[in-house]
Design a protein around this motif. Structure first.
Motif: not given
Length: 75
Positions: A22-23, A62-70
């Motif tokens: 995350s940022k 899966a990477e989109d899912c990770a980005e959505n979490w972050c």
């Protein structure tokens, strides 16, 4: 001496693919490739919060899912 065949080890094999932050660096997610497909492990303040199985999806999913979490889309 016991011997483990490759077939017996495959269900537990996990290979790290990428980590997304995350940022503010408080949240991050690891994308893993497993015998069953991709998984995402989600962390907040260095503590594992959840694991999302993305077995029937692509690496991009899966990477989109990770980005959505972050980004806080997934709570």
């Amino acid at each position: 001496v016991s011997q483990v065949t490759i077939a017996e080890r495959q269900p537990t094999m996990r290979t790290w693919v990428t980590r997304i932050y995350s940022k503010d660096q408080k949240r991050y997610a690891d994308v893993l490739s497993t015998y069953n497909g991709f998984e995402v492990e989600m962390f907040e303040n260095e503590e594992k919060v959840r694991r999302q199985e993305c077995w029937d999806h692509t690496r991009q999913y899966a990477e989109d899912c990770a980005e959505n979490w972050c980004e806080g889309i997934i709570k």
